[in-house]
Design an enzyme around this catalytic site. Sequence first.
Site, PDB file in Angstrom:
ATOM      1  CE  LYS A  90     -76.883  17.059  -8.582  1.00 40.12           C
ATOM      2  NZ  LYS A  90     -77.786  18.202  -8.414  1.00 40.12           N
ATOM      3  CD  GLU A 112     -85.210  16.206  -6.029  1.00 42.74           C
ATOM      4  OE1 GLU A 112     -85.499  15.823  -4.887  1.00 42.74           O
ATOM      5  OE2 GLU A 112     -84.174  16.877  -6.264  1.00 42.74           O
ATOM      6  CB  SER A 378     -70.357  19.824 -10.976  1.00 45.75           C
ATOM      7  OG  SER A 378     -70.756  19.702 -12.328  1.00 45.75           O
TER       8      SER A 378
END
Lengths: 394, 257
Positions: A90, A112, A378
């Site tokens: 991220k 968000e 990830s």
Amino acid sequence: MTQYSVDERGYYGSFGGAYIPEMLYPNVEELRQKYLEIINDPSFKEELDQLLKDYVGRPTPLFLAQRLSAHYKTNIYLKREDLNHTGAHKINNTLGQIILAKRLGKTRIIAETGAGQHGVATATACALMGMQCIVYMGEIDIKRQAPNVYRMKLMGAEVRPATCGSKTLKDATNEAMRDWISNPVDTHYIIGSVVGPHPFPDMVARFQSVISEEMKWQLKEKTGNEDPTHIIACVGGGSNAAGAFYHYLNKPKVKLVAAEAAGQGISTGHSAATTFLGKTGVLHGSKTLLMQTDDGQITEPYSISAGLDYPGIGPIHAHLFETSRAQFIAITDQQALDAAVMLSRMEGIIPALETAHAVAALDYLELQESDVVVINLSGRGDKDLQTFINSGII
Amino acid sequence: MNRLQKLFSEKKSNLLSIYFTAGYPSLNDTATIIEALQDSGVDFIEIGLPFSDPIADGPTIQQSSEIALENGMHTTLLFDQIKDIRKTVSTPLLIMGYINPIIQFGLEKFCQTCHQIGIDGVILPDLPMQEYLESYKSTFDKYGICNIFLITPVSSTERIQWIDENSNGFIYMVSSAGTTGARAGVSDEQSSYFEKIQKLNLKNPTIVGFGISDKNGYEKACLNANGAIIGSAFIKMLSGSTNLKSDIADFIKGIKS
Ligand SMILES: Cc1ncc(COP(=O)(O)O)c(C=O)c1O
């Protein structure tokens, strides 16, 4: 030849676009006009690359998982996005967007978050840049993901509960959009995946494309060939998958595999497998595949992993699904848990539950001994410890 | 010319419109509310088709939508509730909602049903002009349904003129940067925005909405526009209502007197 990148109208095939209320038009239009110019500017690249290297720890390793490879009788490499600062991919996106926001003259950041991973990555980027940060999070998720709420607060972010609707990720996204509508001048919305109105899906994909950019030279170095036979990634909104697929989209020999969350099972009513259960519709600014009722009300998805708990997928993935460029596989909670245990015990790597879905997809592929498979790892599983404990697998 | 266009050709000032959410407070209040609004002299009515994710709406309409959906409201049912409405109601009617439920219902079928029932227009905040022109307009036109577009204080003059050029019916002037919701008063800043728009001499009438909640706001808005829309304040009143017909009459009297 089918085109997999976004077209001038902001579409991937029949998916995408910018379905936004007029109140958001100036912001989204400014972004559309300027994002390519800004992110292709050499000084932007320099600033981002420096941070990715010194702050995030890139390039992330490409690791040959030997015991896993022996188990599946093939060659499996792990792209270690879990080793990034904050523990997931991220941060690649939030750093890119925050530098862009600065160059647009914005002083206030909103985001968000569902599980809190994107919220933490945004709070991190804001702390680094000294920017005001407000993260919207569903009231239910705030309770479920308390440690990430405290991490965000520790870094100075304000966490605002979304108290309407299902009180989870989609409602947090609604709240962030409403905030942006009400603060059209000073605020940039750092969206957390390849979702939202054009140009967000393309912009986020570009920021995540560093994953496959590194994969290319790392594979070349390790195998003599920059192309693997398979790339596997999990898909929530689809940002880590978009980044891992990005530089291979136009290489049809490279099989792209997307692992979705089947939750308790596709037909149990407790699932987040959008390509299996969704229909084309419009939510959060783009036309894409969405889980919804026959009447067009968006339904609440379910997955054991909060990061895959989104009722849609990014328009790029809807297009990859429709054109069969990527193979979509639905992985249940139990399969993901089992895969997390397998990877932990075989390689000493505890994956995030989201990521474990990608690992579990190995069972569905008919792999040859000569194949070269890359799993995009990830994120790391520290955040999921309580879920692992509760599930009884330890 | 449909009822809405006819209204604007005949009445140029102090138009009052009311928004309410279909299925709220109770599932079957729709026709009662529409009839009471007509009886109290409202000029046109916006029937809210509830959506699970109303990003342009503030807390009041979010909640009324949520309750309406819980009550069991859906597109087919709404059409069923108002299928005979034109026997008793001649006030122009619009449907306000979001594009997704309409896509699922089927765009063509939606427009056709609106036409059959006598719905004059739609307001879909998440269907912007560009997408509308490219993929939707021909179907709306075929059935004579006006599609109403929003302009806001952050819309450029150029864009406002482009929206005006491609609109029929009226232009929905969003009062301030924000979602729907009752706000106190109309600020000087808003008044100057209303004035700026008035000076553009648009071909379509302009109606101010979002944040207009009382007589004072309505009157201020009417100084520089053709009328105003009240939504959240009306819904708040409904939520405490024990007698819909008389409470609606009193509410409208309070605005127009
Ligand atoms: C580790 C990890 N992987 C995957 C995802 C899913 O997001 P995306 O599909 O955008 O990569 C998340 C989201 O929170 C995550 O934390």
